[in-house]
Design an enzyme around this catalytic site. Structure first.
Site, short mmCIF file in Angstrom:
data_model
loop_
_atom_site.label_atom_id
_atom_site.label_comp_id
_atom_site.label_asym_id
_atom_site.label_seq_id
_atom_site.Cartn_x
_atom_site.Cartn_y
_atom_site.Cartn_z
N GLU A 233 3.50 13.10 14.93
CA GLU A 233 3.78 13.94 13.78
C GLU A 233 5.21 14.47 13.87
O GLU A 233 5.83 14.45 14.94
CB GLU A 233 2.76 15.08 13.63
CG GLU A 233 2.72 16.07 14.74
CD GLU A 233 1.54 17.04 14.65
OE1 GLU A 233 0.52 16.74 13.99
OE2 GLU A 233 1.64 18.10 15.26
N HIS A 275 0.45 22.86 13.40
CA HIS A 275 0.69 22.94 14.84
C HIS A 275 2.00 23.66 15.17
O HIS A 275 2.96 23.59 14.40
CB HIS A 275 0.76 21.54 15.45
CG HIS A 275 -0.57 20.86 15.44
ND1 HIS A 275 -0.69 19.50 15.26
CD2 HIS A 275 -1.82 21.33 15.60
CE1 HIS A 275 -1.97 19.17 15.31
NE2 HIS A 275 -2.67 20.26 15.52
N ALA A 297 11.92 -0.26 17.85
CA ALA A 297 11.59 -0.52 19.27
C ALA A 297 10.49 -1.56 19.43
O ALA A 297 10.14 -1.92 20.55
CB ALA A 297 11.20 0.78 19.94
N GLY A 298 9.88 -1.97 18.29
CA GLY A 298 8.91 -3.06 18.38
C GLY A 298 7.48 -2.67 18.06
O GLY A 298 6.58 -3.51 18.11
N VAL A 301 4.83 -0.49 12.54
CA VAL A 301 4.85 0.78 11.81
C VAL A 301 4.72 0.47 10.31
O VAL A 301 5.57 -0.22 9.76
CB VAL A 301 6.15 1.56 12.08
CG1 VAL A 301 6.16 2.88 11.30
CG2 VAL A 301 6.33 1.80 13.57
N PRO A 302 3.64 0.92 9.69
CA PRO A 302 3.47 0.63 8.26
C PRO A 302 4.46 1.45 7.42
O PRO A 302 5.19 2.29 7.97
CB PRO A 302 2.04 1.07 7.99
CG PRO A 302 1.75 2.10 9.02
CD PRO A 302 2.57 1.76 10.23
N THR A 303 4.42 1.22 6.13
CA THR A 303 5.37 1.92 5.26
C THR A 303 4.82 3.27 4.81
O THR A 303 5.56 4.12 4.32
CB THR A 303 5.69 1.08 4.02
OG1 THR A 303 4.43 0.64 3.47
CG2 THR A 303 6.55 -0.12 4.38
N SER A 304 3.53 3.48 4.97
CA SER A 304 2.93 4.76 4.59
C SER A 304 1.65 4.94 5.41
O SER A 304 1.14 3.99 6.00
CB SER A 304 2.58 4.77 3.10
OG SER A 304 1.52 3.85 2.86
#
Ligand code: Q5B
Length: 610
Positions: A233, A275, A297-298, A301-304
């Site tokens: 997050e 938090h 970094a590989g 990771v999705p777009t949303s």
């Protein structure tokens, strides 16, 4: 190290649970049962200052889990329990976590509390690192190893755990900051993969005891984990240590990652989410920057966030295709027996009660005596006589009746120190016994000769009167049977020294009762017995017994059957018991106040004979 070696938990892991919290402990045990564990995952409970056992369910069985008053005592009693689950408040979480970390048997400490001072957490982290221990949290729900071990409330209800298939291990290692979001992801992961192998929520503080990358690197060493999912997050730099690890090629399994909080950009000023650590700081701490860095970094990771599920599915499917994952064969977990209370509440079962009660009810807003609420009793100025009539006779009697009851209580409250009951109470009090012992030792003397002749007097007078026996026939028939007439005779009172109490009761009844036929009959009996011996007066028991028959019959408040039942059960000795308790309590206080020594009866007063 513990961290690097991979596995923190197994199907045999046992924990010590700090602070007694029934619900999360029961949820851990329910999870154990669902997984088919042989041993409960909670070995002991630490409840500072208390010791003993707590009863909880393991499946359908009840088990007694030992409760210890200190962390040290718990650890030495359960040397194989290596996880410490800390449900202390934020005020005491740091100190108790530190003393847990110092125990040689403890490997992992999970800290649930939110708001632990950051300086304290830093000390815990430093100590854990140098001593090869793992801290999960603070501000976390904990974590779970599917089919093996669960910390506290992790993954929520049993229904949710079953839906997420957490009762058996899958192939996905999952780590998130948020505990709430971890529940969400357990669901998502269960939908599109063969499920979780292990899931950890590291907590939302700025300084978590262990980090996202700590756990990812650990998962990397667990052969059963084939892919990893990370939910970060915004705020903090934790994700960058994962970026580093990925760049350095330390992670050999696919990582699907998403950092939430991309919406922070929509706010003009800095935003702080739930938090402590989740605040939009500099650009590097933004969700966008961290997602970008992870992607580069590989990591997958999705777009949303919406696309995260698809990304996890794709990654998993690919591993299956490549033959790297053989999806687990499904098992059906055993059903957890439902708690009786919740089953009753939902109308699924009914259970017989074990007690029936009709005189009082303490469940509502205010207690009721025979349906009459306390406030009415106070507002209407009810007296003890009214309370007795409600609790003993289950009805409100007219004022002249309740006043008669009160007069009985007042007149019988005491009769000096020399009567059997007071004597026993005095001797007991002087033997150093407490109030209740002194009181009951006196009460226990109440019986057919002393004070407890009221019921029998009522029984015999009623029977004789109702059958139309003359006093002569009645007394002589009793003599034939060898029974002393109850209510007749006194140790002190005589024909020429009547009992004032009897006179007062008679006067009251003459003035207020519609009829005194039973009492008049008793007086005729007395006239006859006095002709035989001067001590055979109508005594206080006989007066109350006969007059209560008049009250019952004359008030119009009782049916014939009810009167018979009252006489048969024997309510009326209760008046003497209640009244004399007042005096016996007084005698106890009197002796204590006077600091009287142990009573010993003098030899001179005993006839020693063969
Ligand atoms: N005779 C009360 O007896 C007492 C007879 C009787 C026919 C009788 C005795 C008795 C019935 C039970 C009863 C309540 C034991 C008493 C009370 C509260 C108290 C106490 C306090 C307080 C007394 C002498 C001769 C014998 C007997 C005969 C006695 N009673 N005949 N019917 N009822 N009554 N209890 O003085 O021919 O010589 O063999 O059992 O109503 O407990 O203040 O102390 O507020 O604390 O020991 O008021 O009456 O007389 O046994 O020597 O008998 O009279 O058969 O005849 P005593 P005894 P005989 S109120």
């Amino acid at each position: 190290s513990t961290m690097a070696s991979g596995q923190l938990f197994s199907r045999n892991t046992q924990a010590l649970f700090y602070n007694y919290k029934q619900l999360p402990i029961q949820r851990m045990l329910d999870f154990d049962f669902l997984c088919g564990r042989d041993t409960p995952s909670v070995a002991g409970i630490i409840n500072p200052g208390a010791e003993g056992f707590q009863k909880l369910f393991f499946g359908q069985e009840e088990i007694a889990i030992p409760v210890h008053s200190s962390i040290e005592a718990a650890c030495s009693a359960h040397p194989t329990a290596d996880v410490f689950i800390n449900f202390a408040s934020f005020r005491s979480a740091a100190a108790s976590s530190m003393s847990a970390l110092k125990q040689p048997t403890i490997k992992v400490v999970a800290i649930i509390a939110e708001g632990v001072p950051e300086s304290d957490t830093k000390q815990l982290i430093a100590y854990a690192q140098t001593n090869n221990k793992v801290v999960i949290g603070p501000a976390t729900v904990g974590g779970i190893q599917a089919g093996a071990f669960k910390i506290g409330d992790t993954a929520g209800t049993i229904d949710n755990i079953i839906q997420c298939k957490l009762y058996r291990p899958g192939s996905v290692g999952f780590v998130s900051k948020s505990g709430g979001m971890s529940n969400e992801l357990y669901n998502t992961i269960a939908r599109v993969t063969d499920g979780i192998y292990e899931g950890i929520a590291i907590g939302g503080d700025v300084f978590p005891g262990s980090t996202l990358s700590d756990h990812i690197l650990r998962f990397n060493n667990i052969p059963q984990v084939k892919m990893m999912v990370v939910l970060g997050e915004l705020g903090g730099r934790d994700e960058y240590s994962l970026v580093e690890a990925l760049k350095q090629g330390k992670v050999h399994k696919p990582v699907v990652a998403w950092v939430s909080g991309t919406c922070a950009r929509l706010f003009k000023s800095e935003v702080q989410f739930g938090h402590a650590g989740a605040k939009s700081g500099g650009e590097l701490e933004s969700a966008q920057a961290k997602n970008q860095a992870l992607r580069e970094a590989g990591a997958v990771v999705p777009t949303s966030y919406e696309a995260l599920e698809g990304a996890i599915k794709e990654t998993f499917d690919k591993l299956v295709e490549e033959g790297k994952i053989t999806p687990v064969t499904e098992v059906t977990p055993p059903p957890i027996p439902e708690d009786l209370n919740s089953a009753i509440k939902s109308g699924k079962v009914r259970a017989p009660t074990h007690i029936i009660s009709t005189i009082s009810d303490d469940r509502g807003e205010e207690p009721c005596y025979a349906g009459v609420p306390m406030s009415t009793i106070v507002e209407k100025g009810f007296g003890v006589g009214d309370v007795i009539s409600l609790l003993w006779f289950k009805r409100s009697l007219p004022r002249y009746c309740t006043q008669f009851i009160e007069i009985c209580i007042m007149l019988c409250a005491d009769h000096g120190p020399c009567v059997s009951g007071a004597h026993n109470t005095i001797v007991t009090a002087r033997a150093g016994k407490d109030l209740v012992s002194s009181l009951v030792s006196g009460l226990l003397t109440i019986g057919p000769r002393f004070g407890g002749a009221i019921d029998d007097a009522a029984r015999y007078f009623k029977d004789a009167y109702d059958r139309g026996l003359s006093p002569y026939e009645f007394v002589e028939s009793m003599k034939k049977k060898g029974i002393r007439v109850p209510g007749i005779g006194h140790r002190i009172k005589r024909g020429d020294n009547r009992d004032k109490r009897v006179e007062l009761l008679q006067q009251y009844a003459h003035t207020h009762f519609p009829s005194v036929k039973y009492m008049e009959y008793a007086v005729q009996v007395e006239t006859y017995t006095l002709s035989k011996a001067n001590n055979l007066v109508l005594n206080v028991d006989g007066a109350i017994g006969s007059l209560f028959l008049d009250l019952l019959a004359g008030s119009g408040m009782f049916s014939k059957q009810e009167i018979d039942e009252i006489v048969e059960i024997g309510y009326l000795n209760g008046l003497f018991v209640l009244a004399r308790s007042i005096g016996l309590i007084g005698h106890t206080f009197d002796q204590k106040r006077l600091k009287q020594p142990l009573y010993r009866h003098p030899w001179e007063d005993v006839l020693y004979t063969k």
